[in-house]
Design a protein around this motif. Sequence first.
Motif, PDB file in Angstrom:
ATOM      1  N   ALA B 233       0.840  -1.205   0.000  1.00 51.15           N
ATOM      2  CA  ALA B 233       0.000   0.000   0.000  1.00 51.15           C
ATOM      3  C   ALA B 233       0.872   1.250   0.000  1.00 51.15           C
ATOM      4  N   ARG B 234       1.912   1.229   0.824  1.00 49.47           N
ATOM      5  CA  ARG B 234       2.809   2.382   0.876  1.00 49.47           C
ATOM      6  C   ARG B 234       3.504   2.581  -0.476  1.00 49.47           C
ATOM      7  N   LEU B 236       2.489   1.601  -3.503  1.00 52.96           N
ATOM      8  CA  LEU B 236       1.551   2.052  -4.529  1.00 52.96           C
ATOM      9  C   LEU B 236       1.128   3.504  -4.282  1.00 52.96           C
ATOM     10  N   ALA B 237       0.924   3.842  -3.013  1.00 51.90           N
ATOM     11  CA  ALA B 237       0.518   5.218  -2.703  1.00 51.90           C
ATOM     12  C   ALA B 237       1.596   6.206  -3.125  1.00 51.90           C
ATOM     13  N   HIS B 240       1.637   8.176  -6.964  1.00 52.89           N
ATOM     14  CA  HIS B 240       0.859   9.331  -7.404  1.00 52.89           C
ATOM     15  C   HIS B 240       0.900  10.431  -6.360  1.00 52.89           C
ATOM     16  N   GLU B 241       0.887  11.675  -6.838  1.00 53.11           N
ATOM     17  CA  GLU B 241       0.605  12.787  -5.932  1.00 53.11           C
ATOM     18  C   GLU B 241      -0.886  12.743  -5.600  1.00 53.11           C
ATOM     19  N   PRO B 242      -1.268  13.310  -4.452  1.00 51.71           N
ATOM     20  CA  PRO B 242      -2.688  13.246  -4.073  1.00 51.71           C
ATOM     21  C   PRO B 242      -3.610  13.768  -5.182  1.00 51.71           C
ATOM     22  N   ALA B 286     -10.838  11.845 -12.145  1.00 49.94           N
ATOM     23  CA  ALA B 286      -9.511  11.914 -11.540  1.00 49.94           C
ATOM     24  C   ALA B 286      -8.497  12.098 -12.656  1.00 49.94           C
ATOM     25  N   GLY B 287      -7.233  12.056 -12.314  1.00 52.09           N
ATOM     26  CA  GLY B 287      -6.173  12.195 -13.306  1.00 52.09           C
ATOM     27  C   GLY B 287      -5.396  13.487 -13.091  1.00 52.09           C
ATOM     28  N   GLU B 288      -4.636  13.876 -14.101  1.00 52.56           N
ATOM     29  CA  GLU B 288      -3.824  15.094 -14.020  1.00 52.56           C
ATOM     30  C   GLU B 288      -4.742  16.291 -14.204  1.00 52.56           C
ATOM     31  N   THR B 302      -0.356   7.773 -18.189  1.00 50.33           N
ATOM     32  CA  THR B 302      -1.026   7.460 -16.929  1.00 50.33           C
ATOM     33  C   THR B 302      -0.345   6.251 -16.293  1.00 50.33           C
ATOM     34  N   LEU B 303      -0.705   6.017 -15.041  1.00 46.17           N
ATOM     35  CA  LEU B 303      -0.215   4.827 -14.334  1.00 46.17           C
ATOM     36  C   LEU B 303      -1.377   4.329 -13.494  1.00 46.17           C
ATOM     37  N   ASP B 304      -1.873   3.145 -13.823  1.00 48.59           N
ATOM     38  CA  ASP B 304      -3.027   2.593 -13.106  1.00 48.59           C
ATOM     39  C   ASP B 304      -2.696   1.239 -12.512  1.00 48.59           C
ATOM     40  N   VAL B 305      -3.118   1.034 -11.274  1.00 49.43           N
ATOM     41  CA  VAL B 305      -3.063  -0.307 -10.699  1.00 49.43           C
ATOM     42  C   VAL B 305      -4.279  -1.058 -11.232  1.00 49.43           C
ATOM     43  N   SER B 330      -0.082  -0.863 -14.808  1.00 45.06           N
ATOM     44  CA  SER B 330       0.311  -0.570 -16.173  1.00 45.06           C
ATOM     45  C   SER B 330       0.304   0.929 -16.416  1.00 45.06           C
TER      46      SER B 330
END
Lengths: 459, 459
Positions: B233-234, B236-237, B240-242, B286-288, B302-305, B330
Amino acid sequence: MSRPDAALARLAATRDDQLARLDALLRIPSISADPERRGDVHAAAEWVRDELLALGMERADVRPSNGQPAVMGEWLSAGPDRPTVLVYAHFDVQPVDPLGLWTAPPFEPSIRDGRIYARGASDDKGQLMIHLAALRALFEADGRLPLNIRVFVEGEEEVGSPSLEAFLDANRPDLVADLAVVSDGSMFAEGVPSVGYGVRGLVYLEVTVRGPRQDLHSGIYGGGAPNPIHALARMLASLHEPAGRVAVPGFYDRVRPISDEERRRLAGLDFDESAYRAQVGAPDLAGELGFPLVERLWTRPTLDVNGIDGGFAGEGAKTIIPALARAKLSARLVPDQDPLDIAGLIEAALRAAAPSSVAVEVRVLGRAPAALVALDHPAVGIAAEALEATWDRPPVYQRGGGTIPAVGGLSDRLGLPTLMLGFGLPTSNAHAPDEWLLLDNFVRGTEAVVRLWHRLGAG
Amino acid sequence: MSRPDAALARLAATRDDQLARLDALLRIPSISADPERRGDVHAAAEWVRDELLALGMERADVRPSNGQPAVMGEWLSAGPDRPTVLVYAHFDVQPVDPLGLWTAPPFEPSIRDGRIYARGASDDKGQLMIHLAALRALFEADGRLPLNIRVFVEGEEEVGSPSLEAFLDANRPDLVADLAVVSDGSMFAEGVPSVGYGVRGLVYLEVTVRGPRQDLHSGIYGGGAPNPIHALARMLASLHEPAGRVAVPGFYDRVRPISDEERRRLAGLDFDESAYRAQVGAPDLAGELGFPLVERLWTRPTLDVNGIDGGFAGEGAKTIIPALARAKLSARLVPDQDPLDIAGLIEAALRAAAPSSVAVEVRVLGRAPAALVALDHPAVGIAAEALEATWDRPPVYQRGGGTIPAVGGLSDRLGLPTLMLGFGLPTSNAHAPDEWLLLDNFVRGTEAVVRLWHRLGAG
């Protein structure tokens, strides 16, 4: 003071009989988790009730609960000037899978190398039968007991005692006592008699994070749709400081600090940290690193994620943004943390870390309070004497990291000072194949219990 | 300049015949993901080869790959002064589950309300047959083609084109061309002809985090043993920025900024954001967030779990500290990000966020480069003319958020400028029950292709 000698002699003279009774109970496959074994759980309850009546208790009956039945028994003729002790054990057992790893069939007990092997040998039929053998010897030797005894034998401990609270409330008049003794655990190590004076409590939560209405193509929607796994990872990561301390605001507020004396006592235990590290088998240990390991395991609360899932977890690659992600998490609690208060704090922390693009749902799946008996309670010293007289060395005082719902229930809901006298061993495969009980622990356990009742009855 | 009129007339005169051929191909259940349909995939390949030979190509053959076979065809008699175009489509289709949600059997095509319904109608047999019908009409009307044509029809697009790169390398001499045209996508909206000039690339990773040697009891070990879900979790968190921007150091370093002209053009698209929000169905997007939605979806990486699992995820509560946790993730890539470079950056970021108490393993499961053709490439304008002549309105220029491995392969590995002329629609259920192709798009698609070949041949 009445003397235990006659009962001890009776114990020594009837060992074969005691083991035959244990053998009979162990042969009943009372697996509470298996709906097809419901009849066997009932049969075990009836066996225990019959045994209680046969050995001399004034009353014993099988009582329904919202789940599996329990057995209650009592002998209250020692008189109102003698204390009343409530003995707790359970007659249900764990499942036996994987069956192929058992040396002998789990419900065909065998004695090998000084150990009794069978499912339930240690957890908890063997410990239950230590108590029943002690009671039988006392009745046979003295015609009476040196104190008032109530017996509460549960039938759903191995599925988390879901009906316990309601059962305690419904049967409260028959649970009145001065002290509870719970035998459903282990000694600190072989040959080291142990008084257990505390267990941690528990609160178990499930958190569900929902993003898109359905799984979405991560190429077509990536960069627009919120990802609930990202959100959940951020939420879970917020629960701990990097060094391992729980970061949930207020989590430690009600933790009762341990005394300097307890700290010294715990430091004096011969806890084998290198064996523990080897058992864990991870690159390093974790937790609140400012505290010694034994304190972390027994006296400090924790928060662990027990499971997580979301999206595609099969073999290979699938490019989706999942509709939801879910985690199970549980806190181990210490006095004076309240399970539902802590659940509220965790939920608030999770929600505070969740982005506005997802919906969060939190459910409490289970809870049990921590329990702790003061080490200066008179029963602690008396139990220590009984154990020392039996093992020829003073006992250690231990707390447990796990949660025994009955201990929390008896202690917190009924207000009973609750001692844990465990006669299993940490290595006895309690939930694994080839479960065993040391024969010597069975023998000495019966002696220790006879001594304890005599000493408490004289007190 | 040669005129398309005869071929257009021939198209108009042979519609029934064109639809009969499409019907025949749609009836072959060539599901590449289903090992039991291997024979059908081969049958579809042979059908396409036979059709190419029958309609007039000089050569066509079924070629093996490391996975499913492909079909290659060519007609190169327009002469060396005429351009050579490579046409790409695929004859394999998606699985049909859930079968119960289809109005009619997926491999029994039916025409209802101006739509052809069948698995593969839109993705991609319908679009393949647009090209083959156009070629047949040209041969029948003119006895020749106005330019050199190579055809590459793949049989494993729906399983991610795992053998594509090796196939391209092994068949490179037969793939030489001046331009590639890929028809495996959608127009921007119904009635809005579209030139696709870019797709995003992809890199797919799996990360495994190992803590204890085996699942441990969270009561007995909680506070000592490291929890791999916490670690994951740490990790993966940290990615991304919040606010949604990817926080992997270096991730955006090689992103080619879009021009002011492209930005204006994208802003001018009639992109229905409220319909998009409703489709996603989440509390928020969500997103940038600094970028307009269309830019986020098409021009930003993008970067998605995509999935996560670890520990106990069943019903109810189980109190373990799991031995391992795992995530699939990915990145969608844009020019000039290199898939393996980005994989290395993500792995470094994951490792940097991992505590020392766990072991981390990262594997690359798949990758494909992004592709982009310059909007001032002459073929872009010529394609636009052909589309405008057919739909009576100028086309829009679109990029795609998804990844078509063939586009990346043709563009990046073979260096071909690659245009996407899609004749599906975003709503045509490409991977869902009741897949359909607008009959009008089939008709106009054939006309647009005839016009395009004539205009390119004259260029």
